[in-house]
Scaffold this motif. Structure first.
Motif, PDB file in Angstrom:
ATOM      1  N   UNK A 137     -10.969   2.545 -13.445  1.00  0.00           N
ATOM      2  CA  UNK A 137      -9.927   2.068 -12.551  1.00  0.00           C
ATOM      3  C   UNK A 137      -9.393   0.715 -12.976  1.00  0.00           C
ATOM      4  N   UNK A 138      -8.062   0.571 -12.917  1.00  0.00           N
ATOM      5  CA  UNK A 138      -7.411  -0.673 -13.313  1.00  0.00           C
ATOM      6  C   UNK A 138      -6.900  -1.390 -12.070  1.00  0.00           C
ATOM      7  N   UNK A 139      -7.366  -2.628 -11.871  1.00  0.00           N
ATOM      8  CA  UNK A 139      -6.934  -3.443 -10.735  1.00  0.00           C
ATOM      9  C   UNK A 139      -5.623  -4.142 -11.081  1.00  0.00           C
ATOM     10  N   UNK A 140      -4.682  -4.211 -10.139  1.00  0.00           N
ATOM     11  CA  UNK A 140      -3.381  -4.843 -10.424  1.00  0.00           C
ATOM     12  C   UNK A 140      -3.497  -6.359 -10.542  1.00  0.00           C
ATOM     13  N   UNK A 141      -2.591  -6.957 -11.291  1.00  0.00           N
ATOM     14  CA  UNK A 141      -2.548  -8.412 -11.382  1.00  0.00           C
ATOM     15  C   UNK A 141      -1.864  -8.969 -10.141  1.00  0.00           C
ATOM     16  N   UNK A 142      -2.076 -10.254  -9.892  1.00  0.00           N
ATOM     17  CA  UNK A 142      -1.544 -10.883  -8.680  1.00  0.00           C
ATOM     18  C   UNK A 142      -0.027 -10.814  -8.625  1.00  0.00           C
ATOM     19  N   UNK A 148       0.731  -3.767  -4.096  1.00  0.00           N
ATOM     20  CA  UNK A 148      -0.207  -3.282  -5.106  1.00  0.00           C
ATOM     21  C   UNK A 148      -1.634  -3.658  -4.743  1.00  0.00           C
ATOM     22  N   UNK A 149      -1.828  -4.888  -4.258  1.00  0.00           N
ATOM     23  CA  UNK A 149      -3.167  -5.329  -3.842  1.00  0.00           C
ATOM     24  C   UNK A 149      -3.656  -4.504  -2.652  1.00  0.00           C
ATOM     25  N   UNK A 150      -2.769  -4.231  -1.716  1.00  0.00           N
ATOM     26  CA  UNK A 150      -3.108  -3.417  -0.546  1.00  0.00           C
ATOM     27  C   UNK A 150      -3.544  -2.018  -0.968  1.00  0.00           C
ATOM     28  N   UNK A 151      -2.773  -1.405  -1.887  1.00  0.00           N
ATOM     29  CA  UNK A 151      -3.121  -0.070  -2.383  1.00  0.00           C
ATOM     30  C   UNK A 151      -4.473  -0.069  -3.084  1.00  0.00           C
ATOM     31  N   UNK A 361      -5.524  -7.693   0.226  1.00  0.00           N
ATOM     32  CA  UNK A 361      -5.185  -6.446   0.905  1.00  0.00           C
ATOM     33  C   UNK A 361      -5.073  -6.626   2.411  1.00  0.00           C
ATOM     34  N   UNK A 362      -6.002  -7.373   2.997  1.00  0.00           N
ATOM     35  CA  UNK A 362      -5.961  -7.629   4.443  1.00  0.00           C
ATOM     36  C   UNK A 362      -4.704  -8.410   4.808  1.00  0.00           C
ATOM     37  N   UNK A 363      -4.387  -9.429   4.011  1.00  0.00           N
ATOM     38  CA  UNK A 363      -3.181 -10.229   4.269  1.00  0.00           C
ATOM     39  C   UNK A 363      -1.923  -9.372   4.163  1.00  0.00           C
ATOM     40  N   UNK A 364      -1.880  -8.506   3.135  1.00  0.00           N
ATOM     41  CA  UNK A 364      -0.720  -7.631   2.966  1.00  0.00           C
ATOM     42  C   UNK A 364      -0.593  -6.659   4.133  1.00  0.00           C
TER      43      UNK A 364
END
Length: 393
Positions: A137-142, A148-151, A361-364
């Motif tokens: 799995x590839x985590x998205x950059x900021x 993207x972070x939420x997903x 993710x929580x913030x988004x």
């Protein structure tokens, strides 16, 4: 290991394409079957190494998709993956089950098709086959944004649960300032391929020399059997042609056995590369002491692979991780131009990037809910006159 590899979504398909290219260029033998699955037809068109008949377009009958992608919506990605699972299963009829050690399911976690569809299909694979299903799995950059972070924060627990072990790659760690997006992804996909193939192809019979201390698939499988998430460290060093020729000539007279006069420089070189690997960038930075099991693979010309250096590196890693569950071995490559080291750290439980991702993710999620709550009133204010004197037609 012999694996069947499946790329889900745009990032997953591109990474699988790069894995196949790297395997071809380095003469490795790892992938017994490759498949790319996507809901966007244009993304499949860009693949160069995955055979055309192994490219599966899903979601064609879904009104939200119609071959144009999941729109960064993992709910849509999960829905079409489940609905069209029979089409993917038919494509898997070509997998030589008797000749594989498991499946590798690859996806980017910031989009829609991969983040939603890969966990769903991972569960399907687990139900259909006895072979283990590993994930990449590839985590998205900021800079890919809050969505993207939420997903990714939502997909990560599902993908981890659906696989035997999830190897993580963090785009944030590998970004270069000023690099174009396209160039950045191409470079990071190559970095992924170099690490994954070096690690997982060790011990396979592909024409290279087999040593007594060679790593084999059972060692890799044991290390990955912990569950959870894992990271891979890597380091390499270019070899001078004159040094290779000199040591290669010496190995002919000693039959490759350096046990009675092993060069101190090769011992220190191997040991140093292992330390350099784990102390520099991992695919996803993690606390060494939180790893449950570890595995070291040293790859390069036989005369450069010091067994004493491997033993010393293993003892050092045992001390650093606080675990005796450390395996180490070599993968001789007679004509290699580099000496490389791949270190698998399995079931790491202290990963700061995951903590930050969850916070993002929580913030988004909160922002999305807040915007949704006020959007209807804002639309009404926009299309209605201030005095509410006009009647709609």
């Amino acid at each position: 290991m012999n694996l069947a590899v499946i790329g889900f979504g745009n990032a997953g398909g591109k990474i699988v394409d790069k894995l196949l290219e790297f395997e071809r260029d380095t003469g490795r033998s790892l992938w017994r079957f490759a498949l790319a699955v996507n809901s966007a037809e244009i993304d499949l068109e860009r693949l160069e190494y995955v055979p055309r008949d192994h490219q599966i377009l899903i979601g064609q009958t879904d009104q939200r998709v119609k071959g144009r992608g999941a729109g960064a919506d993992p709910e849509v990605g999960a829905s079409v993956a489940e609905r069209d699972s029979h089409e993917i299963e038919r494509a898997l009829d070509g997998v030589p089950i008797h000749d594989i050690d498991g499946f590798l399911l690859v996806a980017g976690l910031g989009g829609g098709t991969g983040s939603g569809g890969a966990p769903v299909f991972g569960e399907t694979l687990d139900e259909l086959y006895e072979e283990p299903v590993y994930g990449l799995g590839v985590l998205p950059s900021a800079d890919e944004g809050g969505r993207a972070a939420f997903n990714a924060a939502r997909s990560l627990p599902s993908f981890t649960e659906a696989t035997e072990n999830l190897l993580l790659f963090d785009n944030d760690t590998w970004r270069k300032h000023g690099e174009t997006v396209e160039r950045g992804y191409d470079r990071t996909n190559w970095e992924i391929a170099r690490r994954v193939v070096t690690l997982l192809a060790a011990g396979e019979i592909d024409g290279s020399r087999v040593s007594e201390a060679a790593m084999d698939s059972s060692d890799v499988k044991r290390t990955l059997s912990t569950g959870g998430v894992s990271t891979v460290a890597y380091a390499s060093e270019e070899l001078e042609s004159s040094t290779k020729e000199e040591k290669g000539l010496l190995s002919r007279f000693t039959d490759g056995d350096q046990s009675n006069g092993e060069h101190a420089d090769t011992t220190m070189k191997v040991h140093g590369l292992v330390r350099k690997a784990v102390q520099s960038r991992m695919t996803c930075p993690a606390d060494l002491s939180s790893a449950e099991r570890s595995l070291i693979v040293v790859s390069g010309p036989p005369e450069e692979v010091s067994q004493k250096g491997i033993r010393r590196a293993r003892r050092w890693l045992e001390e650093e991780t606080g675990s005796v569950e450390v395996l180490a071995g070599d993968d001789p490559r007679e004509y290699a131009d580099t000496l490389s080291v791949a270190v698998l750290l399995s079931n790491v439980t202290s990963v700061p990037r995951i903590d930050r991702l969850q916070d993002q993710g929580v913030e988004a999620k909160q922002n999305i809910e807040q915007q949704s709550a006020t959007r209807e009133d804002e639309i009404s204010d926009l299309i209605t006159d201030d005095g509410n004197e006009l009647d709609p037609i």
